[in-house]
Motif scaffolding. Structure first.
Motif: not given
Length: 136
Positions: A13-32
């Motif tokens: 289930e770790v890929p679900l975590l990665a997707e969650f973090i990536e979507v969240l970080a993009e919404e908040l404007g974090y850089n790569a």
């Protein structure tokens, strides 16, 4: 903003975590780079729970709650597994060679390096790990 992700103690289930973090970080404007660091810190914390919180063969849940304040992104990771305070672990001795270093201990060290604050408490039968990072 508040988001939640519920996982089982299953490494698949770790890929679900990665997707969650990536979507969240993009919404908040974090850089790569910051997004990668958030992902690395949360993956380390979650995988440790997956691997060690519950007795082998036991299915357990891990709840990740993400919320923002005016200045911070706060992750709250909770599980009902064996009580364990990762913040009380000694920092690894990085001056030792890899061969001389004991196994383990680098994960929470890494989490502490990547996040602005890390706090643990055991409350109402749950391990609760709070990780915060300044908003971009």
């Amino acid at each position: 903003m508040i988001k939640e992700l519920k996982l089982h103690n299953d490494i698949n289930e770790v890929p679900l975590l990665a997707e969650f973090i990536e979507v969240l970080a993009e919404e908040l404007g974090y850089n790569a780079s910051d997004t990668m660091n958030l992902n690395l810190a949360l993956e380390e914390a979650v995988v440790n729970v997956m691997n060690y919180a519950y007795p082998e063969g036991t299915v357990g849940d891990i709840l990740l709650h993400a919320a923002t304040t005016d200045t911070d992104l706060i992750f709250t990771l909770s599980d009902s597994g064996t009580p364990f305070d990762p913040t009380q672990q000694d920092a690894p001795d990085l001056t030792l060679s890899v061969e001389d270093r004991p196994i383990g201990g680098l994960g929470i060290f890494l989490v502490n390096q990547l996040m602005d604050s890390v706090h643990y408490e055991y409350t109402d039968g749950h391990n609760v790990l709070k990780l915060s990072k300044k908003l971009p």
